[in-house]
Write an enzyme that holds these catalytic residues in place. Structure first.
Site, PDB file in Angstrom:
ATOM      1  N   HIS A 150       0.870  -1.179   0.000  1.00 51.07           N
ATOM      2  CA  HIS A 150       0.000   0.000   0.000  1.00 51.07           C
ATOM      3  C   HIS A 150       0.907   1.229   0.000  1.00 51.07           C
ATOM      4  O   HIS A 150       1.537   1.527  -0.992  1.00 51.07           O
ATOM      5  CB  HIS A 150      -0.923  -0.104   1.218  1.00 51.07           C
ATOM      6  CG  HIS A 150      -2.077   0.843   1.259  1.00 51.07           C
ATOM      7  ND1 HIS A 150      -2.429   1.637   0.217  1.00 51.07           N
ATOM      8  CD2 HIS A 150      -2.974   1.113   2.247  1.00 51.07           C
ATOM      9  CE1 HIS A 150      -3.484   2.362   0.544  1.00 51.07           C
ATOM     10  NE2 HIS A 150      -3.838   2.069   1.783  1.00 51.07           N
ATOM     11  N   HIS A 173      -2.583  -2.203  -9.938  1.00 47.65           N
ATOM     12  CA  HIS A 173      -3.502  -1.615  -8.977  1.00 47.65           C
ATOM     13  C   HIS A 173      -4.754  -2.466  -8.921  1.00 47.65           C
ATOM     14  O   HIS A 173      -5.181  -2.995  -9.947  1.00 47.65           O
ATOM     15  CB  HIS A 173      -3.852  -0.182  -9.387  1.00 47.65           C
ATOM     16  CG  HIS A 173      -4.389   0.638  -8.271  1.00 47.65           C
ATOM     17  ND1 HIS A 173      -5.707   0.590  -7.898  1.00 47.65           N
ATOM     18  CD2 HIS A 173      -3.783   1.504  -7.421  1.00 47.65           C
ATOM     19  CE1 HIS A 173      -5.875   1.396  -6.871  1.00 47.65           C
ATOM     20  NE2 HIS A 173      -4.732   1.958  -6.545  1.00 47.65           N
ATOM     21  N   ASP A 206       2.647   5.450  -7.108  1.00 48.20           N
ATOM     22  CA  ASP A 206       3.933   5.338  -6.411  1.00 48.20           C
ATOM     23  C   ASP A 206       5.135   5.264  -7.334  1.00 48.20           C
ATOM     24  O   ASP A 206       6.268   5.344  -6.886  1.00 48.20           O
ATOM     25  CB  ASP A 206       3.934   4.096  -5.514  1.00 48.20           C
ATOM     26  CG  ASP A 206       2.964   4.259  -4.374  1.00 48.20           C
ATOM     27  OD1 ASP A 206       2.964   5.343  -3.780  1.00 48.20           O
ATOM     28  OD2 ASP A 206       2.216   3.319  -4.084  1.00 48.20           O
TER      29      ASP A 206
END
Ligand code: ACO
Length: 429
Positions: free
Chosen positions: A268, A308, A364
């Site tokens: 995460h 994702h 990210d």
């Protein structure tokens, strides 16, 4: 005539049931009437990791993962990133509407004037080992913060709730920055109310001997955009933790600490740290094909910053972040890892393994490069994620508290353990 119902035939009994379909869902509890005998508990759904279960009705964030759309309260993330500020966006998330000038001024004043933390909390921060992970410190310090505000337990009092929301959003940057300075052995730098929220954070992080810290406007703006992009993302792992823990009606500091703990994990909020580690490990563009091969070989190596649960398209936040990265590098100089990241992205986007699985860069993939260029140590990356996500967590928490459908979160299980058996004394085992 089409009807908004689902007809279910239970082939075990031959019985037929009709359950309503509302908003493209059926209520799981409507299945309980489907029984295989008088003692049967009733039909349940099995959905580990909530792959296909809506756990709430929410008006906060909309995502269309296939199209790569993200909206907060109806406003596209691209427009907010370009035109809004993080604090304005947090007001939007929490109240549902963009503020008027007066509302925004009040909101910013309230957040700005709650950034100081009780001096006793510094004692707690001092107690950590010098190399304690900043995220561990953040989680514990936020939980401890709640002990300073016993009134926070009155979660159904809107005024008290609002006060805690101001405090939590405001003090996140102070706790985060103090944790960092403690790690370096630097004296704590106090907030400066003349500065913007991201500017103040940079001030508390990086001020050295200057009397007045002046944040670089490009870096200040970049941080603000990153905060906007990370402010909410509907029912992700940490938000689910916030709602689940909050559903016990605990005060919000404990629930935010739990949500932050969920964010700490490498799948995460820890992913951007892992991206930098991965890029450093790859070391050079010439090693990319071999690395991609390892990922594809199924030996458990993942291309961090890719994939994702919801986006099966380019994460819209990744696109904005990539642009911001170039603005930041104009100031800081280019990260040597950028070329590897760009090449890795190019190869992965053309590779059948990633194309078939719809694996695209997520938020990210580039954010770590920006943070690194801004001189944030890698350990601070998940903290940088947690700071703005507090707005989303609190908006979701508040919505949950006001939702008459919600109760304490309590999933069911399919018991697969041993049947009842008698205890065996230790000398007979
Ligand atoms: N690299 C290589 N293969 C991957 C990756 C990846 N990053 N992500 C998924 N896959 C593969 C899986 O192995 C699986 O392959 P299979 O069908 O052959 O078994 C397939 O793609 C589907 O992936 P799942 O793991 O089923 O997808 P899920 O929705 O459960 O996981 C997750 C999503 C956790 C984000 C995953 O893509 C991942 O681990 N990515 C890397 C970590 C990361 O970047 N996390 C940040 C997410 S964004 C955020 O939290 C802010």
């Amino acid at each position: 005539m089409a009807s908004d119902t689902l007809t279910i035939v239970d082939n075990r009994t031959g019985k037929k049931y009709e359950v309503p379909i509302v908003d493209g869902t059926i209520r799981a509890t409507d299945l309980r009437q489907i029984k295989n005998g008088a003692d049967d508990f009733g039909l349940m759904t099995y959905d580990p990791a909530f792959m296909n279960t809506a756990a709430c009705r929410s008006a906060i964030t909309f995502i269309d993962g296939d199209k790569g759309i993200l909206e907060y309260r109806g406003y596209p993330i691209e427009q907010l990133a370009e035109k809004s500020t993080y604090l304005e966006t947090s007001f939007l998330l929490l109240t549902g509407e963009l503020p008027s000038k007066k509302e925004l001024d009040e909101w910013v004043w309230n957040i700005t004037h709650h950034t100081i933390i009780n001096e006793n909390l510094k004692g707690l921060l001092d107690a950590f080992r010098y190399n304690a992970h900043p995220m561990g410190k953040l989680i514990s310090t936020v939980a401890a913060l709640g002990t300073f505000y016993p009134e926070a337990k009155n979660i159904f009092d809107p005024a008290i709730r609002e006060k805690q929301i101001h405090r939590l959003i405001a003090k996140m940057i102070t706790i985060a920055a103090f944790g960092y300075r403690r790690m370096l052995g630097m004296p704590y730098a106090y907030p400066d109310n003349d500065l913007s929220y991201p500017g103040n954070f940079l001030n508390m992080m990086f001020r050295a001997t200057e009397v007045k810290y002046e944040p670089n406007p490009v870096l200040e703006h970049a941080l603000d955009v990153l905060f906007i992009l990370h402010a909410d993302h509907e029912q992700n792992c940490s938000t689910n933790a916030m709602r689940a823990v909050g559903s016990s009606h605990v005060e919000p500091y404990a629930a935010v600490a739990a949500a932050a703990a969920a964010l700490y994990g490498p799948l995460h909020g820890g992913a951007n740290e892992e991206v930098i580690r991965m890029l450093s490990e790859i070391g050079s563009s010439k090693n990319i094909p071999a690395f991609i091969q390892r990922v594809k070989s199924g030996e458990g190596v993942k291309l961090m910053g890719f994939g994702h649960r919801v986006y099966k398209n380019y994460d819209p936040r990744a696109k904005i972040i990539k642009r911001v990265a170039y603005e930041v590098f104009e100031v800081t100089g280019k990260s040597p890892l950028l070329d590897i990241a760009l090449e890795l992205e190019k190869i992965a986007l053309e590779d059948e393994y990633f194309v078939k699985r719809k694996l695209y860069p997520n938020v990210d993939f580039y954010s770590g490069l920006i943070y690194q260029a801004m001189k944030f140590p890698m350990d601070m990356f998940p903290v940088l994620f947690a700071i703005p996500r507090v707005s989303g967590w609190l908006a979701q928490w508040q919505e949950m508290l006001q939702d008459p459908d919600q109760k304490i979160a309590r999933p069911r299980q399919i018991f697969v353990g041993p049947e009842r058996r008698d205890f065996v004394p230790i000398d007979k085992r």
